[in-house]
Scaffold this motif. Sequence first.
Motif, PDB file in Angstrom:
ATOM      1  N   PRO A  37       0.809  -1.218   0.000  1.00 30.09           N
ATOM      2  CA  PRO A  37       0.000   0.000   0.000  1.00 30.09           C
ATOM      3  C   PRO A  37       0.846   1.274   0.000  1.00 30.09           C
ATOM      4  CG  PRO A  37       0.022  -0.959   2.199  1.00 30.09           C
ATOM      5  CD  PRO A  37       0.756  -1.917   1.299  1.00 30.09           C
ATOM      6  N   CYS A  38       0.237   2.355  -0.480  1.00 28.62           N
ATOM      7  CA  CYS A  38       0.886   3.665  -0.376  1.00 28.62           C
ATOM      8  C   CYS A  38       1.130   3.937   1.102  1.00 28.62           C
ATOM      9  CB  CYS A  38      -0.020   4.734  -0.982  1.00 28.62           C
ATOM     10  SG  CYS A  38       0.620   6.398  -0.777  1.00 28.62           S
ATOM     11  N   ALA A  39       0.041   4.053   1.845  1.00 37.02           N
ATOM     12  CA  ALA A  39       0.142   4.292   3.293  1.00 37.02           C
ATOM     13  C   ALA A  39      -0.372   3.068   4.046  1.00 37.02           C
ATOM     14  CB  ALA A  39      -0.703   5.505   3.676  1.00 37.02           C
ATOM     15  N   PHE A  66       5.145   7.486   7.574  1.00 29.78           N
ATOM     16  CA  PHE A  66       5.391   8.937   7.564  1.00 29.78           C
ATOM     17  C   PHE A  66       5.005   9.410   6.168  1.00 29.78           C
ATOM     18  CE2 PHE A  66       8.887   7.096  10.238  1.00 29.78           C
ATOM     19  CZ  PHE A  66       8.419   7.525  11.470  1.00 29.78           C
ATOM     20  N   LYS A  67       3.935  10.192   6.077  1.00 33.33           N
ATOM     21  CA  LYS A  67       3.412  10.558   4.759  1.00 33.33           C
ATOM     22  C   LYS A  67       3.624  12.035   4.445  1.00 33.33           C
ATOM     23  CE  LYS A  67       1.746   8.702   2.117  1.00 33.33           C
ATOM     24  NZ  LYS A  67       2.576   8.145   1.012  1.00 33.33           N
ATOM     25  N   PRO A  68       4.285  12.350   3.333  1.00 32.48           N
ATOM     26  CA  PRO A  68       4.449  13.757   2.922  1.00 32.48           C
ATOM     27  C   PRO A  68       3.236  14.199   2.104  1.00 32.48           C
ATOM     28  CG  PRO A  68       5.684  12.324   1.445  1.00 32.48           C
ATOM     29  CD  PRO A  68       4.917  11.429   2.392  1.00 32.48           C
ATOM     30  N   SER A 207       3.494   3.736 -10.444  1.00 29.17           N
ATOM     31  CA  SER A 207       2.269   4.202  -9.777  1.00 29.17           C
ATOM     32  C   SER A 207       2.283   5.724  -9.638  1.00 29.17           C
ATOM     33  CB  SER A 207       2.141   3.539  -8.400  1.00 29.17           C
ATOM     34  OG  SER A 207       2.237   2.140  -8.508  1.00 29.17           O
ATOM     35  N   HIS A 208       3.333   6.263  -8.995  1.00 29.90           N
ATOM     36  CA  HIS A 208       3.415   7.722  -8.866  1.00 29.90           C
ATOM     37  C   HIS A 208       3.741   8.390 -10.195  1.00 29.90           C
ATOM     38  CE1 HIS A 208       3.739   6.400  -4.681  1.00 29.90           C
ATOM     39  NE2 HIS A 208       3.059   7.504  -4.436  1.00 29.90           N
ATOM     40  N   ALA A 209       4.419   7.656 -11.082  1.00 33.26           N
ATOM     41  CA  ALA A 209       4.784   8.243 -12.379  1.00 33.26           C
ATOM     42  C   ALA A 209       3.553   8.576 -13.203  1.00 33.26           C
ATOM     43  CB  ALA A 209       5.688   7.292 -13.147  1.00 33.26           C
ATOM     44  N   ILE A 233       5.356  -0.925  -6.831  1.00 31.47           N
ATOM     45  CA  ILE A 233       3.963  -0.773  -7.259  1.00 31.47           C
ATOM     46  C   ILE A 233       3.026  -0.648  -6.054  1.00 31.47           C
ATOM     47  CG2 ILE A 233       2.073  -1.959  -8.472  1.00 31.47           C
ATOM     48  CD1 ILE A 233       4.212  -3.128 -10.321  1.00 31.47           C
ATOM     49  N   GLU A 234       2.122   0.345  -6.136  1.00 26.84           N
ATOM     50  CA  GLU A 234       1.141   0.502  -5.055  1.00 26.84           C
ATOM     51  C   GLU A 234      -0.060  -0.416  -5.275  1.00 26.84           C
ATOM     52  OE1 GLU A 234       2.112   4.893  -3.273  1.00 26.84           O
ATOM     53  OE2 GLU A 234       0.344   4.717  -4.545  1.00 26.84           O
ATOM     54  N   VAL A 235      -0.397  -1.147  -4.212  1.00 30.23           N
ATOM     55  CA  VAL A 235      -1.504  -2.111  -4.247  1.00 30.23           C
ATOM     56  C   VAL A 235      -2.325  -1.913  -2.975  1.00 30.23           C
ATOM     57  CG1 VAL A 235      -2.108  -4.569  -4.405  1.00 30.23           C
ATOM     58  CG2 VAL A 235       0.025  -3.766  -5.436  1.00 30.23           C
ATOM     59  N   CYS A 244      -5.017   7.161   0.789  1.00 31.84           N
ATOM     60  CA  CYS A 244      -4.018   7.866  -0.016  1.00 31.84           C
ATOM     61  C   CYS A 244      -3.803   7.132  -1.342  1.00 31.84           C
ATOM     62  CB  CYS A 244      -2.705   7.907   0.783  1.00 31.84           C
ATOM     63  SG  CYS A 244      -1.453   8.910   0.032  1.00 31.84           S
ATOM     64  N   ASP A 245      -3.798   7.858  -2.435  1.00 22.63           N
ATOM     65  CA  ASP A 245      -3.422   7.326  -3.761  1.00 22.63           C
ATOM     66  C   ASP A 245      -4.241   6.122  -4.235  1.00 22.63           C
ATOM     67  OD1 ASP A 245      -1.616   9.342  -4.042  1.00 22.63           O
ATOM     68  OD2 ASP A 245       0.161   8.132  -3.636  1.00 22.63           O
ATOM     69  N   GLY A 246      -5.543   6.124  -3.938  1.00 24.47           N
ATOM     70  CA  GLY A 246      -6.409   5.019  -4.376  1.00 24.47           C
ATOM     71  C   GLY A 246      -6.474   4.869  -5.899  1.00 24.47           C
ATOM     72  N   LYS A 247      -6.487   5.992  -6.614  1.00 23.83           N
ATOM     73  CA  LYS A 247      -6.671   5.942  -8.085  1.00 23.83           C
ATOM     74  C   LYS A 247      -5.528   5.241  -8.804  1.00 23.83           C
ATOM     75  CE  LYS A 247      -9.771   9.760  -9.185  1.00 23.83           C
ATOM     76  NZ  LYS A 247      -9.971  10.449  -7.891  1.00 23.83           N
ATOM     77  N   GLN A 248      -4.354   5.307  -8.203  1.00 21.31           N
ATOM     78  CA  GLN A 248      -3.206   4.665  -8.857  1.00 21.31           C
ATOM     79  C   GLN A 248      -2.903   3.288  -8.268  1.00 21.31           C
ATOM     80  OE1 GLN A 248      -0.589   7.902  -7.871  1.00 21.31           O
ATOM     81  NE2 GLN A 248       0.587   6.706  -6.414  1.00 21.31           N
ATOM     82  N   SER A 249      -3.645   2.916  -7.223  1.00 19.81           N
ATOM     83  CA  SER A 249      -3.356   1.630  -6.570  1.00 19.81           C
ATOM     84  C   SER A 249      -4.025   0.494  -7.315  1.00 19.81           C
ATOM     85  CB  SER A 249      -3.856   1.652  -5.123  1.00 19.81           C
ATOM     86  OG  SER A 249      -3.179   2.661  -4.405  1.00 19.81           O
TER      87      SER A 249
HETATM   88 MN    MN Z   1       1.566   6.950  -2.877  1.00 20.51          MN
END
Ligand code: MN
Length: 273
Positions: A37-39, A66-68, A207-209, A233-235, A244-249
């Motif tokens: 996962p992202c977070a 720790f999330k920015p 994923s972030h790209a 890869i975010e899953v 956080c970042d559901g659309k790219q997961s």
């Molecule tokens: Mn992320």
Amino acid sequence: MLESKLKTSRSYKNKDTIINVRDTKIGGSHFAFIAGPCAIENQDQYYTTAKSVISCGANIIRGSVFKPRTNPHSFQGLGRSGLKLIKDLSEDLDVVVETEVMDPRDVKITSKYVDILRVGTRNMQNYDLLKELSKINNPIILKRGMCATIDEWLQSAEYLMFNGNENIILCERGIRTFETELRNTLDLGVITILKSKTHLPIIIDPSHATGKRELVLPMSKASIVSGANGLMIEVHNCPNKALCDGKQSLTLDDFEHLSKKIKPLLDYENKTI
Ligand code: MN
Ligand code: PEP
């Protein structure tokens, strides 16, 4: 400074760096298949996602505490209290784990709980953080700053290697361009350029790209045939509920599909997970 004096350079060390973390190798023909996962939101989400991606062949589990976040009102991560969860998962599932660190004051404690530490794009030029990280021996994933040139990126890696740590993994995660359709613009050309400039492994974060789940598989395939040493890869077990970042997961099923699709390409490139 002469390029041959830079510890990151091919002229300083010609052979590809192979990083050994517990029983997992990264670099050369050893492919880092990093997913998670992202977070990290809670134990159930982290464990469910990790178990599923491991069953599909992932050999390193990602996940941030720790999330920015751009928006201060967004979920900021579990913080230090999440570190124990990461250590527990790594022991329970016997798997290598990684996480981002943002604050120099969190470096030491994080290095005790987590195998691999990650510097995010926003901190590639946070030199106080890089100096603190240069004091530990854990492998470090150094993401490219979203507006950083290749040389600036390599000089940040040089900070990390200053005191002798050679276990640095470079991660391309897309850069800022005039294009707005995707979250960032993935610069795949860096793989070939970096192979000539440095002995360090280079992995890609599709994923972030891209910021879009549908782009993750095609960009993963392109990364492998371009010579990448790994993917991150975010899953998420339930992406539409992600903090956080559901659309790219990717969903768990998407990731299983991806893991099957990339196998022949890894074989073709003589890479093993
Ligand atoms: Mn992320
Ligand atoms: C991440 O990988 O969790 C992340 C925040 O990515 P980036 O630093 O590339 O934005």
